[in-house]
Scaffold this active site. Structure first.
Site, mmCIF file in Angstrom:
data_model
loop_
_atom_site.group_PDB
_atom_site.id
_atom_site.type_symbol
_atom_site.label_atom_id
_atom_site.label_comp_id
_atom_site.label_asym_id
_atom_site.label_seq_id
_atom_site.Cartn_x
_atom_site.Cartn_y
_atom_site.Cartn_z
ATOM 1 N N ASP A 24 40.877 47.954 38.509
ATOM 2 C CA ASP A 24 39.747 47.231 39.102
ATOM 3 C C ASP A 24 38.504 48.108 39.217
ATOM 4 O O ASP A 24 38.609 49.322 39.378
ATOM 5 C CB ASP A 24 40.172 46.726 40.492
ATOM 6 C CG ASP A 24 39.221 45.679 41.030
ATOM 7 O OD1 ASP A 24 38.515 45.036 40.226
ATOM 8 O OD2 ASP A 24 39.176 45.501 42.257
ATOM 9 N N ASN A 72 41.017 34.941 37.208
ATOM 10 C CA ASN A 72 39.859 35.504 36.517
ATOM 11 C C ASN A 72 39.143 34.505 35.592
ATOM 12 O O ASN A 72 38.026 34.767 35.135
ATOM 13 C CB ASN A 72 40.240 36.778 35.733
ATOM 14 C CG ASN A 72 40.492 37.986 36.622
ATOM 15 O OD1 ASN A 72 41.316 38.855 36.321
ATOM 16 N ND2 ASN A 72 39.769 38.082 37.734
HETATM 17 C C1 IPE Z 1 42.439 41.815 40.125
HETATM 18 O O1 IPE Z 1 41.117 42.170 40.261
HETATM 19 C C2 IPE Z 1 42.703 41.420 38.715
HETATM 20 C C3 IPE Z 1 42.615 42.490 37.713
HETATM 21 C C4 IPE Z 1 42.320 43.729 37.945
HETATM 22 C C5 IPE Z 1 42.911 42.089 36.380
HETATM 23 P P1 IPE Z 1 40.000 41.146 40.736
HETATM 24 O O2 IPE Z 1 38.715 41.866 40.697
HETATM 25 O O3 IPE Z 1 40.093 39.900 39.951
HETATM 26 O O4 IPE Z 1 40.455 40.824 42.233
HETATM 27 P P2 IPE Z 1 39.599 40.369 43.488
HETATM 28 O O5 IPE Z 1 38.807 39.154 43.067
HETATM 29 O O6 IPE Z 1 38.723 41.494 43.858
HETATM 30 O O7 IPE Z 1 40.600 40.082 44.543
HETATM 31 C C1 IPE Z 2 38.722 44.593 36.707
HETATM 32 O O1 IPE Z 2 37.416 44.924 36.997
HETATM 33 C C2 IPE Z 2 38.880 43.940 35.365
HETATM 34 C C3 IPE Z 2 39.234 42.520 35.415
HETATM 35 C C4 IPE Z 2 39.428 41.819 36.509
HETATM 36 C C5 IPE Z 2 39.356 41.852 34.133
HETATM 37 P P1 IPE Z 2 36.426 43.887 37.627
HETATM 38 O O2 IPE Z 2 35.783 43.113 36.529
HETATM 39 O O3 IPE Z 2 37.104 43.043 38.653
HETATM 40 O O4 IPE Z 2 35.368 44.818 38.303
HETATM 41 P P2 IPE Z 2 34.680 44.614 39.722
HETATM 42 O O5 IPE Z 2 35.787 44.514 40.714
HETATM 43 O O6 IPE Z 2 33.882 43.354 39.654
HETATM 44 O O7 IPE Z 2 33.846 45.831 39.908
HETATM 45 MG MG MG Z 3 37.432 43.297 40.639
#
Ligand code: IPE
Ligand code: IPE
Ligand code: MG
Length: 244
Positions: A24, A72
Site C-alpha cells: 500500500d 479497488n
Molecule cells: C488494500 O489497499 C488493497 C491493496 C493494497 C491491493 P487499499 O488502499 O485499497 O485499502 P484502503 O482503501 O486504504 O483500506
Molecule cells: C496500493 O497503493 C495499490 C493498490 C491498491 C492497487 P494505493 O493505490 O492504495 O496507494 P495509496 O494508499 O492511495 O497511497
Molecule cells: Mg491504499
C-alpha cells in the site's frame, strides 16, 4: 589491539513461514512527487519483484501479496486500467523468469471479472510454475477475504444440497479446504506499509492468529532493510495462540 572495535550486536531475525504483504501507498508516493497515481503503481510493481526475490532468499515459504482488492474497482477507470495493464506486462515479462526461479506462482481471488487475455496469462504462469518446490507466491487479485469465505460457504452448501456431505460434517478444516489457499499453513505475519492500520479485507480467515507489523514507509520506497526490520520485530513477539 583487542577491545577497541565497537561490536554491533546482531539483531535476531525470525523468518515467518507464511507472510502476507499489503502493498500500500503507491498513490501517495506518486502524489508527493507531483506524478499521476499510476506512476506509483509502476514503481510499486518493481518493488514487488525485488521483495519477492528477497523473501525467497530469506527462506519465506509462502508469500501472499495484495495486488488488487474486490473494493479497488471503485477507483477511477483510468487507474484500474493502468493497474490491469501493469499486470499484463508483469505476466508477459515474467514468463521467462518464472522458468529460472524456483517460485510457484498462484493467483487468489475471483478471476471471472478479469479480461480473458489476463486470465490466460495467469493460467500460463500457474501452469509453468506448478512443479516448483521453492517458495509459493500467491498474488491476490480481485481478492476479498469476505468474498472468499462466502464462496467457500457456497461450495460447501452445494455439496450438502447434492447429498455429498452432511451439515454436521462441516468443521474449520473443511471450510479452510474450500478457501483459495486450501492446503497452505496459516499466516504468521501480516506486513502493511504506508501508515494505515487496517486489514482492508485481506486474508481475514488465514490471519486469525497472525502477528501484524505496520510501517510508515510507502510501498514504492520499501527496501530489503525494511523487511529485515519487520522480521526483527516479529522475532520479539510472543505468540501464545490462546495458551499461556
Ligand atoms: C488494500 O489497499 C488493497 C491493496 C493494497 C491491493 P487499499 O488502499 O485499497 O485499502 P484502503 O482503501 O486504504 O483500506
Ligand atoms: C496500493 O497503493 C495499490 C493498490 C491498491 C492497487 P494505493 O493505490 O492504495 O496507494 P495509496 O494508499 O492511495 O497511497
Ligand atoms: Mg491504499
Amino acid at each position: 589491539m583487542f577491545g577497541r572495535k565497537k561490536k554491533v550486536a546482531a539483531v535476531p531475525r525470525k523468518i515467518p513461514v507464511n507472510l502476507g504483504i499489503i502493498m500500500d501507498g503507491n498513490g501517495r508516493w506518486a502524489k508527493k512527487r507531483g506524478l499521476p497515481r499510476q506512476a506509483g503503481h509502476v514503481t510499486g510493481a518493481q518493488v514487488f519483484r525485488k521483495i519477492t526475490k528477497y523473501c525467497q532468499k530469506c527462506g519465506v515459504q509462502y508469500l501472499t501479496v495484495y495486488a488488487f482488492s474486490t473494493e479497488n474497482w471503485r477507483r477511477p477507470q483510468e487507474e484500474v486500467d493502468a493497474i490491469m495493464n501493469l499486470l499484463r506486462q508483469y505476466l508477459k515479462e515474467s514468463l521467462a523468469d518464472f522458468q529460472q526461479e524456483n517460485i510457484r506462482t498462484r493467483f487468489i481471488g475471483d478471476r471471472t471479472a478479469l479480461d480473458e487475455d489476463i486470465r490466460l496469462l495467469m493460467e500460463e504462469a500457474e501452469r509453468t510454475t506448478a512443479h516448483k518446490d521453492g517458495m509459493t507466491l500467491n498474488i491476490a487479485l480481485n481478492y476479498g477475504g469476505q468474498q472468499e469465505i462466502t464462496a467457500a460457504a457456497r461450495k460447501l452448501a452445494e455439496k450438502v444440497a447434492a447429498g455429498e456431505i452432511s451439515p454436521s460434517a462441516i468443521d474449520e478444516a473443511m471450510l479452510e479446504g474450500a478457501l483459495y489457499t486450501e492446503d497452505q499453513p496459516p499466516v504468521d505475519l501480516i506486513l502493511r506499509p504506508s501508515g494505515e492500520y487496517r486489514l482492508s479485507n485481506f486474508l481475514i480467515w488465514q490471519s486469525a492468529y497472525a502477528e501484524y507489523v505496520f510501517m510508515d514507509v510507502l510501498w514504492p520506497d520499501f527496501k530489503e532493510a525494511d523487511l529485515d526490520r519487520a522480521f526483527e520485530e516479529y522475532a520479539r513477539r510472543d505468540r501464545r495462540f490462546g495458551g499461556v
